[in-house]
Design a protein around this motif. Structure first.
Motif, PDB file in Angstrom:
ATOM      1  N   HIS A 201      25.904  28.364  18.593  1.00 17.48           N
ATOM      2  CA  HIS A 201      24.501  28.559  18.216  1.00 17.48           C
ATOM      3  C   HIS A 201      23.882  29.665  19.059  1.00 17.48           C
ATOM      4  O   HIS A 201      24.423  30.050  20.090  1.00 17.48           O
ATOM      5  CB  HIS A 201      23.712  27.259  18.453  1.00 17.48           C
ATOM      6  N   ASP A 203      20.273  30.317  21.177  1.00 20.72           N
ATOM      7  CA  ASP A 203      19.278  29.434  21.773  1.00 20.72           C
ATOM      8  C   ASP A 203      17.879  29.766  21.270  1.00 20.72           C
ATOM      9  O   ASP A 203      17.560  30.937  21.016  1.00 20.72           O
ATOM     10  CB  ASP A 203      19.297  29.577  23.294  1.00 20.72           C
ATOM     11  N   GLN A 214      20.612  35.009  27.664  1.00 20.04           N
ATOM     12  CA  GLN A 214      20.736  33.734  28.353  1.00 20.04           C
ATOM     13  C   GLN A 214      21.840  33.850  29.400  1.00 20.04           C
ATOM     14  O   GLN A 214      22.888  34.426  29.130  1.00 20.04           O
ATOM     15  CB  GLN A 214      21.083  32.601  27.390  1.00 20.04           C
ATOM     16  N   ARG A 291      20.474  22.386  15.261  1.00 13.86           N
ATOM     17  CA  ARG A 291      19.579  21.368  15.834  1.00 13.86           C
ATOM     18  C   ARG A 291      18.118  21.689  15.571  1.00 13.86           C
ATOM     19  O   ARG A 291      17.300  20.798  15.462  1.00 13.86           O
ATOM     20  CB  ARG A 291      19.815  21.271  17.350  1.00 13.86           C
ATOM     21  N   HIS A 344      26.926  30.795  21.452  1.00 15.29           N
ATOM     22  CA  HIS A 344      27.731  30.105  22.451  1.00 15.29           C
ATOM     23  C   HIS A 344      27.889  28.658  22.026  1.00 15.29           C
ATOM     24  O   HIS A 344      27.059  28.111  21.298  1.00 15.29           O
ATOM     25  CB  HIS A 344      27.118  30.231  23.850  1.00 15.29           C
TER      26      HIS A 344
HETATM   27 FE   FE2 Z   1      22.656  26.767  24.078  1.00 13.37          FE
END
Ligand code: FE2
Length: 380
Positions: A201, A203, A214, A291, A344
């Motif tokens: 995914h 972030d 990230q 998510r 990641h």
């Molecule tokens: Fe993540």
């Protein structure tokens, strides 16, 4: 070095020829706006000192002359003379056929797969990156060109990830703090804080602007499993486009919606496509996170089945092992991802032992600025 300059279209266009045979046309208005003289551009900071409204709307070139290989122009009605170096004109030429391709990659971007990347994961030691501008430049260039890199040799202690960010820029603080802990929790506010595997995914797609970098650093890792993996979203998007151009069109032209409301007082929302293209068709960003995907309501009714088929296929390709590069982070190691490109993932891990990572966000503008500055120094 210029060999010829001719004024065309009643002074609205200048046509240039270089000694090596190159040719390009420029518009009088464009040239006037980009004049390099000290009344138009500050010699100190390079910033423009005039607005478009300071330039007469009827600006034309009334004289053009090659002088010592460079270009001298006189603009009317201002009767203003400006010199343009031949190399500057070559670097800024725009007289070419516009492309119609969708999803092309910027020059220097190299999409990758497991086959091309697993054996050559970009990596540098923290001590060397800190001490050597060459090592730092190489590591930052890997982030720009490949979208990720590993750093080792950090202290295996809380807060080490700040040392990584300090090499090139600034932390982006969010509702998760300056940094956040990624370790198994009993009542997690986010599925990242469990021992479950996480699908690849990007972030925080529910933020606008999304965090563009990230950093994840490992403080402890004695569990079984829990490997990290990265997937080049641009490579996957290219693969989707090759096998399903209409699916690519739908994912890149219809906005998706993303939401996060997992903590009290936080209600983040963004409306952006899963594959984002620039107005000229350049591939700009990937947003993919099961998510936080909210109900998608911006796809025409008749296109929704094809949209979902494309989303499913995109997800299948993201899971395809041929795109996945895997590594196990040891304590004192960190990796950085371009969160607009590289996804990641984490494998599930067992409850015995401990796995403690810390993550933070930062932004690519600072990284690219530091890199460009190091590259300039390298040329000097
Ligand atoms: Fe993540």
């Amino acid at each position: 070095m210029l060999s010829e300059a001719a004024v065309r279209n009643d002074g609205q266009v200048v046509e240039l020829a270089w000694a090596d045979g190159g040719r390009a046309r420029f518009h009088a208005m464009w040239l006037r706006d980009n004049a390099l003289d000290e009344k138009t551009r500050s010699p100190g900071n390079g910033q423009r000192l005039v607005t478009i409204l300071d330039i007469p709307g009827n600006t034309v070139v009334d004289a053009a002359q090659v002088v010592g290989g460079d270009l001298d122009l006189r603009f009317a009605p201002e009767a203003k003379t400006v010199r343009f170096p031949a190399a500057w004109l070559r670097d800024h030429a725009y007289d070419r056929e516009p492309g119609t391709d969708k999803g092309w990659l910027a020059a220097g971007m190299k999409s990758w797969t497991k086959a091309t990347m697993q054996a050559s994961v970009p990596r540098a030691s923290y001590a060397q990156a800190k001490a050597s501008p060459d090592v730092l430049r190489g590591w930052l260039a890997a982030v720009r060109d490949h979208g990720f890199a590993v750093m080792d040799g950090l202290p295996a202690e809380s807060g080490s990830l700040m040392k990584v960010v300090d090499l090139f820029g600034y932390v982006r603080e969010t509702n998760y703090g300056r940094w956040f802990e990624v370790r198994a929790e009993v009542n997690p506010t986010n599925l990242a804080y469990t021992n479950l595997g996480l699908q690849a995914h990007t972030d925080n797609p529910y933020r606008d602007p999304v965090p563009t970098l990230q950093v994840l650093a490992c403080v402890e890792n004695s569990v079984e499993g829990g490997e990290s993996s990265v997937v080049d979203g641009f490579a996957v998007a290219e693969a989707l486009k090759a096998e399903n151009p209409d699916g690519f069109r739908l994912l890149s032209s219809c906005p998706a919606r993303f939401e996060y409301a997992g903590s009290k007082g936080v209600k983040l929302r963004a409306k952006r496509p899963m594959i984002e293209l620039g107005p000229d068709g350049e591939m700009i960003a990937i947003r993919f996170n099961n998510r936080s995907l909210a109900p998608v309501v911006d796809v025409p009714f008749d296109d929704m089945p094809a949209y979902y088929a494309a989303y499913r296929r995109f997800a299948e390709l993201i899971e395809d092992p041929r795109f996945e590069v895997t590594f196990r982070l040891q304590p004192g190691e960190a990796f950085i991802v371009d969160n607009t490109r590289v996804m990641h993932a984490r494998k599930a891990f067992s409850g015995t032992g401990s796995r403690w990572l810390q993550g933070c966000y930062a932004d690519k503008d600072g990284l690219l600025s530091t890199l460009a500055s190091l590259e300039d120094q390298g040329k000097a």
